[in-house]
Design a protein around this motif. Structure first.
Motif, PDB file in Angstrom:
ATOM      1  N   UNK A  40       0.836  -1.204   0.000  1.00 26.18           N
ATOM      2  CA  UNK A  40       0.000   0.000   0.000  1.00 26.18           C
ATOM      3  C   UNK A  40       0.875   1.261   0.000  1.00 26.18           C
ATOM      4  N   UNK A  41       0.315   2.336  -0.529  1.00 29.83           N
ATOM      5  CA  UNK A  41       0.978   3.640  -0.472  1.00 29.83           C
ATOM      6  C   UNK A  41       0.250   4.484   0.564  1.00 29.83           C
ATOM      7  N   UNK A  42       0.993   4.919   1.592  1.00 31.23           N
ATOM      8  CA  UNK A  42       0.384   5.587   2.738  1.00 31.23           C
ATOM      9  C   UNK A  42       1.076   6.923   3.004  1.00 31.23           C
ATOM     10  N   UNK A  61       5.040  -1.133   3.489  1.00 28.80           N
ATOM     11  CA  UNK A  61       4.274  -0.192   2.678  1.00 28.80           C
ATOM     12  C   UNK A  61       5.209   0.856   2.062  1.00 28.80           C
ATOM     13  N   UNK A  62       4.712   1.522   1.035  1.00 25.80           N
ATOM     14  CA  UNK A  62       5.400   2.689   0.481  1.00 25.80           C
ATOM     15  C   UNK A  62       4.907   3.895   1.264  1.00 25.80           C
ATOM     16  N   UNK A  63       5.803   4.539   1.990  1.00 28.24           N
ATOM     17  CA  UNK A  63       5.391   5.599   2.909  1.00 28.24           C
ATOM     18  C   UNK A  63       5.984   6.932   2.498  1.00 28.24           C
ATOM     19  N   UNK A  64       5.165   7.978   2.592  1.00 33.11           N
ATOM     20  CA  UNK A  64       5.610   9.358   2.427  1.00 33.11           C
ATOM     21  C   UNK A  64       5.238  10.095   3.709  1.00 33.11           C
ATOM     22  N   UNK A  65       6.186  10.811   4.299  1.00 33.34           N
ATOM     23  CA  UNK A  65       5.914  11.574   5.510  1.00 33.34           C
ATOM     24  C   UNK A  65       5.932  13.062   5.229  1.00 33.34           C
ATOM     25  N   UNK A  66       4.921  13.780   5.713  1.00 32.91           N
ATOM     26  CA  UNK A  66       4.892  15.236   5.554  1.00 32.91           C
ATOM     27  C   UNK A  66       4.662  15.896   6.910  1.00 32.91           C
ATOM     28  N   UNK A  67       5.261  17.062   7.066  1.00 29.35           N
ATOM     29  CA  UNK A  67       5.091  17.850   8.280  1.00 29.35           C
ATOM     30  C   UNK A  67       5.301  19.310   7.917  1.00 29.35           C
ATOM     31  N   UNK A  68       4.615  20.192   8.604  1.00 28.15           N
ATOM     32  CA  UNK A  68       4.775  21.619   8.323  1.00 28.15           C
ATOM     33  C   UNK A  68       6.101  22.165   8.838  1.00 28.15           C
ATOM     34  N   UNK A  94      -0.275  18.502  -1.614  1.00 28.79           N
ATOM     35  CA  UNK A  94      -0.008  18.505  -3.054  1.00 28.79           C
ATOM     36  C   UNK A  94      -0.219  17.110  -3.653  1.00 28.79           C
ATOM     37  N   UNK A  95      -1.368  16.487  -3.356  1.00 32.51           N
ATOM     38  CA  UNK A  95      -1.624  15.131  -3.839  1.00 32.51           C
ATOM     39  C   UNK A  95      -3.059  15.025  -4.350  1.00 32.51           C
ATOM     40  N   UNK A  96      -3.257  14.092  -5.301  1.00 36.97           N
ATOM     41  CA  UNK A  96      -4.570  13.912  -5.907  1.00 36.97           C
ATOM     42  C   UNK A  96      -4.785  12.429  -6.219  1.00 36.97           C
ATOM     43  N   UNK A  97      -5.714  11.779  -5.500  1.00 37.20           N
ATOM     44  CA  UNK A  97      -6.053  10.361  -5.739  1.00 37.20           C
ATOM     45  C   UNK A  97      -4.808   9.465  -5.725  1.00 37.20           C
ATOM     46  N   UNK A  98      -3.937   9.656  -4.745  1.00 34.94           N
ATOM     47  CA  UNK A  98      -2.622   9.020  -4.773  1.00 34.94           C
ATOM     48  C   UNK A  98      -2.424   7.933  -3.723  1.00 34.94           C
ATOM     49  N   UNK A  99      -3.125   8.015  -2.590  1.00 37.61           N
ATOM     50  CA  UNK A  99      -2.790   7.145  -1.454  1.00 37.61           C
ATOM     51  C   UNK A  99      -3.918   6.166  -1.129  1.00 37.61           C
ATOM     52  N   UNK A 100      -3.506   4.966  -0.704  1.00 40.25           N
ATOM     53  CA  UNK A 100      -4.463   3.986  -0.188  1.00 40.25           C
ATOM     54  C   UNK A 100      -4.952   4.370   1.204  1.00 40.25           C
ATOM     55  N   UNK A 101      -4.116   5.095   1.936  1.00 39.04           N
ATOM     56  CA  UNK A 101      -4.505   5.536   3.278  1.00 39.04           C
ATOM     57  C   UNK A 101      -3.760   6.811   3.645  1.00 39.04           C
ATOM     58  N   UNK A 102      -4.407   7.648   4.431  1.00 35.88           N
ATOM     59  CA  UNK A 102      -3.758   8.779   5.102  1.00 35.88           C
ATOM     60  C   UNK A 102      -3.829   8.496   6.593  1.00 35.88           C
ATOM     61  N   UNK A 103      -2.660   8.518   7.223  1.00 33.39           N
ATOM     62  CA  UNK A 103      -2.489   8.196   8.642  1.00 33.39           C
ATOM     63  C   UNK A 103      -2.023   9.457   9.357  1.00 33.39           C
ATOM     64  N   UNK A 104      -2.612   9.753  10.513  1.00 33.43           N
ATOM     65  CA  UNK A 104      -2.197  10.959  11.227  1.00 33.43           C
ATOM     66  C   UNK A 104      -2.312  10.752  12.731  1.00 33.43           C
ATOM     67  N   UNK A 119     -10.694  18.339   3.449  1.00 37.70           N
ATOM     68  CA  UNK A 119     -10.831  18.364   1.986  1.00 37.70           C
ATOM     69  C   UNK A 119      -9.518  17.945   1.325  1.00 37.70           C
ATOM     70  N   UNK A 120      -8.390  18.434   1.844  1.00 33.21           N
ATOM     71  CA  UNK A 120      -7.082  18.095   1.274  1.00 33.21           C
ATOM     72  C   UNK A 120      -6.775  16.606   1.462  1.00 33.21           C
ATOM     73  N   UNK A 121      -7.127  16.064   2.633  1.00 34.82           N
ATOM     74  CA  UNK A 121      -6.917  14.637   2.895  1.00 34.82           C
ATOM     75  C   UNK A 121      -7.777  13.801   1.947  1.00 34.82           C
ATOM     76  N   UNK A 122      -9.047  14.177   1.807  1.00 37.36           N
ATOM     77  CA  UNK A 122      -9.973  13.457   0.931  1.00 37.36           C
ATOM     78  C   UNK A 122      -9.452  13.433  -0.501  1.00 37.36           C
ATOM     79  N   UNK A 123      -8.995  14.577  -0.975  1.00 32.46           N
ATOM     80  CA  UNK A 123      -8.453  14.683  -2.333  1.00 32.46           C
ATOM     81  C   UNK A 123      -7.221  13.793  -2.513  1.00 32.46           C
ATOM     82  N   UNK A 124      -6.423  13.630  -1.461  1.00 30.38           N
ATOM     83  CA  UNK A 124      -5.177  12.861  -1.547  1.00 30.38           C
ATOM     84  C   UNK A 124      -5.420  11.358  -1.686  1.00 30.38           C
ATOM     85  N   UNK A 125      -6.597  10.907  -1.260  1.00 32.69           N
ATOM     86  CA  UNK A 125      -6.887   9.474  -1.218  1.00 32.69           C
ATOM     87  C   UNK A 125      -7.425   8.948  -2.544  1.00 32.69           C
TER      88      UNK A 125
END
Length: 257
Positions: A40-42, A61-68, A94-104, A119-125
Protein backbone atom coordinates in the motif's frame (compact mmCIF):
# COMPACT_ATOMS: atom_id res chain seq x y z
CA UNK A 1 3.15 14.82 15.12
CA UNK A 2 2.03 17.90 17.06
CA UNK A 3 3.47 19.95 14.25
CA UNK A 4 0.99 22.02 12.22
CA UNK A 5 0.84 25.07 14.42
CA UNK A 6 2.11 28.25 12.86
CA UNK A 7 4.01 29.76 9.96
CA UNK A 8 6.94 30.27 12.35
CA UNK A 9 8.87 27.05 12.99
CA UNK A 10 9.36 26.89 16.77
CA UNK A 11 9.78 23.13 16.98
CA UNK A 12 12.90 21.80 18.68
CA UNK A 13 13.10 18.39 17.00
CA UNK A 14 15.90 17.08 19.24
CA UNK A 15 14.07 18.06 22.44
CA UNK A 16 10.94 16.47 20.96
CA UNK A 17 12.78 13.16 20.52
CA UNK A 18 14.42 13.28 23.95
CA UNK A 19 11.55 14.46 26.15
CA UNK A 20 8.37 13.74 24.19
CA UNK A 21 8.91 10.40 22.49
CA UNK A 22 5.67 9.25 24.16
CA UNK A 23 3.83 10.91 21.24
CA UNK A 24 5.13 8.25 18.84
CA UNK A 25 4.89 5.41 21.36
CA UNK A 26 1.19 6.02 21.92
CA UNK A 27 0.75 5.99 18.14
CA UNK A 28 1.74 2.33 17.88
CA UNK A 29 -1.80 1.15 18.64
CA UNK A 30 -3.10 3.55 15.97
CA UNK A 31 -0.88 1.74 13.45
CA UNK A 32 -2.71 -1.45 14.44
CA UNK A 33 -6.03 0.29 13.73
CA UNK A 34 -4.67 1.38 10.35
CA UNK A 35 -3.79 -2.28 9.61
CA UNK A 36 -1.31 -1.44 6.81
CA UNK A 37 -1.07 -3.99 4.01
CA UNK A 38 2.16 -4.76 2.17
CA UNK A 39 2.44 -2.74 -1.03
CA UNK A 40 0.00 0.00 0.00
CA UNK A 41 0.98 3.64 -0.47
CA UNK A 42 0.38 5.59 2.74
CA UNK A 43 0.78 9.24 3.69
CA UNK A 44 1.91 9.97 7.26
CA UNK A 45 0.40 13.41 7.88
CA UNK A 46 2.28 15.24 10.63
CA UNK A 47 5.15 12.76 10.63
CA UNK A 48 7.22 14.64 13.23
CA UNK A 49 10.66 13.09 13.49
CA UNK A 50 9.63 10.00 11.55
CA UNK A 51 9.33 7.17 14.09
CA UNK A 52 5.87 6.00 13.04
CA UNK A 53 6.66 6.50 9.36
CA UNK A 54 9.58 4.13 9.86
CA UNK A 55 7.33 1.61 11.62
CA UNK A 56 5.03 1.72 8.60
CA UNK A 57 7.99 1.42 6.22
CA UNK A 58 9.13 -1.70 8.05
CA UNK A 59 5.67 -3.22 7.58
CA UNK A 60 6.24 -3.22 3.82
CA UNK A 61 4.27 -0.19 2.68
CA UNK A 62 5.40 2.69 0.48
CA UNK A 63 5.39 5.60 2.91
CA UNK A 64 5.61 9.36 2.43
CA UNK A 65 5.91 11.57 5.51
CA UNK A 66 4.89 15.24 5.55
CA UNK A 67 5.09 17.85 8.28
CA UNK A 68 4.78 21.62 8.32
CA UNK A 69 7.93 21.94 10.44
CA UNK A 70 11.18 22.10 8.50
CA UNK A 71 13.02 21.22 11.73
CA UNK A 72 10.99 18.03 12.15
CA UNK A 73 11.41 17.00 8.52
CA UNK A 74 15.19 17.53 8.65
CA UNK A 75 15.44 15.42 11.82
CA UNK A 76 13.25 12.68 10.29
CA UNK A 77 15.43 12.62 7.16
CA UNK A 78 18.59 12.32 9.27
CA UNK A 79 17.13 9.39 11.18
CA UNK A 80 15.45 7.55 8.30
CA UNK A 81 17.13 8.45 5.02
CA UNK A 82 15.38 5.59 3.22
CA UNK A 83 11.98 7.35 3.58
CA UNK A 84 10.74 10.35 1.61
CA UNK A 85 9.88 13.26 3.92
CA UNK A 86 8.53 16.62 2.74
CA UNK A 87 7.53 19.95 4.23
CA UNK A 88 3.82 20.44 3.53
CA UNK A 89 0.85 22.12 5.15
CA UNK A 90 -2.07 19.83 6.05
CA UNK A 91 -4.54 22.34 4.64
CA UNK A 92 -2.83 22.44 1.24
CA UNK A 93 -1.53 18.97 0.38
CA UNK A 94 -0.01 18.50 -3.05
CA UNK A 95 -1.62 15.13 -3.84
CA UNK A 96 -4.57 13.91 -5.91
CA UNK A 97 -6.05 10.36 -5.74
CA UNK A 98 -2.62 9.02 -4.77
CA UNK A 99 -2.79 7.14 -1.45
CA UNK A 100 -4.46 3.99 -0.19
CA UNK A 101 -4.51 5.54 3.28
CA UNK A 102 -3.76 8.78 5.10
CA UNK A 103 -2.49 8.20 8.64
CA UNK A 104 -2.20 10.96 11.23
CA UNK A 105 -1.16 10.78 14.88
CA UNK A 106 -1.28 13.71 17.33
CA UNK A 107 -1.40 16.35 14.62
CA UNK A 108 -4.87 17.46 13.61
CA UNK A 109 -5.62 19.38 16.82
CA UNK A 110 -2.99 21.87 15.56
CA UNK A 111 -4.70 22.31 12.18
CA UNK A 112 -7.22 25.04 11.45
CA UNK A 113 -9.50 25.36 9.61
CA UNK A 114 -10.15 21.64 10.10
CA UNK A 115 -12.52 21.39 7.15
CA UNK A 116 -9.82 22.65 4.79
CA UNK A 117 -7.46 19.90 5.96
CA UNK A 118 -10.19 17.28 5.57
CA UNK A 119 -10.83 18.36 1.99
CA UNK A 120 -7.08 18.09 1.27
CA UNK A 121 -6.92 14.64 2.89
CA UNK A 122 -9.97 13.46 0.93
CA UNK A 123 -8.45 14.68 -2.33
CA UNK A 124 -5.18 12.86 -1.55
CA UNK A 125 -6.89 9.47 -1.22
CA UNK A 126 -7.75 6.98 -3.92
CA UNK A 127 -11.42 6.04 -4.21
CA UNK A 128 -12.10 3.59 -1.37
CA UNK A 129 -9.02 4.81 0.51
CA UNK A 130 -9.14 5.30 4.28
CA UNK A 131 -8.29 8.11 6.65
CA UNK A 132 -7.15 6.94 10.10
CA UNK A 133 -6.32 9.55 12.74
CA UNK A 134 -5.91 10.21 16.43
CA UNK A 135 -5.61 13.65 18.00
CA UNK A 136 -6.73 15.73 20.97
CA UNK A 137 -10.48 15.71 21.56
CA UNK A 138 -12.89 17.76 23.63
CA UNK A 139 -11.46 18.45 27.10
CA UNK A 140 -7.88 17.49 26.18
CA UNK A 141 -5.35 18.81 28.77
CA UNK A 142 -8.08 21.13 30.04
CA UNK A 143 -6.89 20.95 33.65
CA UNK A 144 -3.49 22.24 32.51
CA UNK A 145 -4.65 24.89 30.04
CA UNK A 146 -7.37 26.26 32.36
CA UNK A 147 -4.77 26.75 35.10
CA UNK A 148 -2.29 28.41 32.72
CA UNK A 149 -4.95 30.84 31.49
CA UNK A 150 -6.05 31.57 35.07
CA UNK A 151 -2.45 32.35 36.11
CA UNK A 152 -1.91 34.56 33.06
CA UNK A 153 -4.94 36.61 34.11
CA UNK A 154 -3.84 36.60 37.77
CA UNK A 155 -0.52 38.07 36.60
CA UNK A 156 -2.41 41.02 35.09
CA UNK A 157 -2.42 40.03 31.42
CA UNK A 158 -5.38 39.64 29.11
CA UNK A 159 -5.79 36.27 27.42
CA UNK A 160 -6.97 36.39 23.83
CA UNK A 161 -8.68 33.28 22.47
CA UNK A 162 -6.45 33.59 19.40
CA UNK A 163 -3.52 32.63 21.65
CA UNK A 164 -5.10 29.18 22.14
CA UNK A 165 -3.47 27.20 19.31
CA UNK A 166 -5.49 23.99 19.43
CA UNK A 167 -8.77 22.63 18.07
CA UNK A 168 -10.24 20.00 20.39
CA UNK A 169 -13.56 18.89 18.87
CA UNK A 170 -16.20 16.50 20.10
CA UNK A 171 -16.92 13.33 18.11
CA UNK A 172 -20.14 14.85 16.80
CA UNK A 173 -18.37 18.00 15.66
CA UNK A 174 -15.52 16.23 13.89
CA UNK A 175 -17.64 13.46 12.35
CA UNK A 176 -19.91 16.13 10.89
CA UNK A 177 -16.90 17.88 9.35
CA UNK A 178 -15.64 14.57 7.92
CA UNK A 179 -19.04 13.91 6.31
CA UNK A 180 -19.11 17.46 4.95
CA UNK A 181 -15.75 16.75 3.27
CA UNK A 182 -17.20 13.60 1.67
CA UNK A 183 -16.06 10.83 4.03
CA UNK A 184 -18.17 7.92 5.20
CA UNK A 185 -17.34 7.76 8.92
CA UNK A 186 -16.94 4.11 9.92
CA UNK A 187 -15.38 4.58 13.38
CA UNK A 188 -15.30 7.38 15.95
CA UNK A 189 -14.15 7.15 19.57
CA UNK A 190 -13.45 9.64 22.38
CA UNK A 191 -11.48 8.34 25.38
CA UNK A 192 -9.38 9.36 28.37
CA UNK A 193 -5.67 8.67 28.07
CA UNK A 194 -3.81 9.87 31.18
CA UNK A 195 -0.27 10.49 29.93
CA UNK A 196 2.88 10.48 32.10
CA UNK A 197 5.23 13.42 31.55
CA UNK A 198 8.74 12.30 32.43
CA UNK A 199 10.14 13.41 35.78
CA UNK A 200 9.77 16.30 38.19
CA UNK A 201 10.06 18.85 35.33
CA UNK A 202 7.64 16.98 33.08
CA UNK A 203 4.90 19.61 33.17
CA UNK A 204 7.33 22.48 32.62
CA UNK A 205 8.88 20.62 29.67
CA UNK A 206 5.43 19.96 28.19
CA UNK A 207 4.50 23.64 28.44
CA UNK A 208 7.83 24.64 26.86
CA UNK A 209 7.37 22.20 23.98
CA UNK A 210 3.69 22.58 23.19
CA UNK A 211 2.25 25.59 25.04
CA UNK A 212 4.46 28.57 24.25
CA UNK A 213 1.79 30.34 22.22
CA UNK A 214 -0.32 30.72 25.33
CA UNK A 215 2.31 33.18 26.58
CA UNK A 216 2.51 35.49 23.54
CA UNK A 217 3.41 39.01 24.67
CA UNK A 218 4.41 37.97 28.21
CA UNK A 219 8.02 38.66 29.34
CA UNK A 220 10.18 35.61 30.01
CA UNK A 221 10.61 36.25 33.73
CA UNK A 222 6.83 36.60 34.20
CA UNK A 223 6.25 33.49 32.11
CA UNK A 224 8.59 31.54 34.41
CA UNK A 225 6.68 32.78 37.47
CA UNK A 226 3.37 31.77 35.87
CA UNK A 227 4.65 28.27 35.08
CA UNK A 228 5.88 27.88 38.67
CA UNK A 229 2.46 28.90 39.98
CA UNK A 230 0.81 26.42 37.60
CA UNK A 231 3.08 23.65 38.87
CA UNK A 232 2.37 24.52 42.51
CA UNK A 233 -1.40 24.63 42.00
CA UNK A 234 -1.60 21.40 39.98
CA UNK A 235 0.87 19.30 41.93
CA UNK A 236 -1.80 17.90 44.22
CA UNK A 237 -3.96 16.97 41.23
CA UNK A 238 -1.61 15.80 38.47
CA UNK A 239 1.67 14.81 40.20
CA UNK A 240 1.84 11.16 41.25
CA UNK A 241 4.76 8.86 42.12
CA UNK A 242 7.44 11.18 40.74
CA UNK A 243 5.72 11.98 37.44
CA UNK A 244 3.25 14.49 36.15
CA UNK A 245 0.16 12.88 34.57
CA UNK A 246 -1.39 15.03 31.84
CA UNK A 247 -5.17 14.78 31.39
CA UNK A 248 -5.17 13.76 27.75
CA UNK A 249 -8.48 13.07 26.03
CA UNK A 250 -8.23 11.67 22.52
CA UNK A 251 -10.35 11.20 19.44
CA UNK A 252 -9.84 8.34 16.99
CA UNK A 253 -11.61 8.28 13.66
CA UNK A 254 -11.73 6.24 10.47
CA UNK A 255 -13.26 7.64 7.30
CA UNK A 256 -13.56 6.05 3.86
CA UNK A 257 -13.57 7.91 0.55
Amino acid sequence: MESFQTTEDNWDAKLYDIKHSFVSKYGNSLVELLNPQQGEKILDLGCGTGDLANKLYESGVEIVGVDKSQNMVEQATRKYSQIQFKVQDATNLDYNNEFDAVFSNATLHWVQPAIQALHAIYKSLKQGGRFVAEFGGKGNVQTITDEIILQIKEAGFEFNKKQFPWFYPSIAEYSTLMEEAGFRVTFAQHFDRPTPLDGVNGLKNWIEMFGNHLFDGIPDHTRDEIVTNVENNLKGILYKDGNWIADYKRIRVIGVK
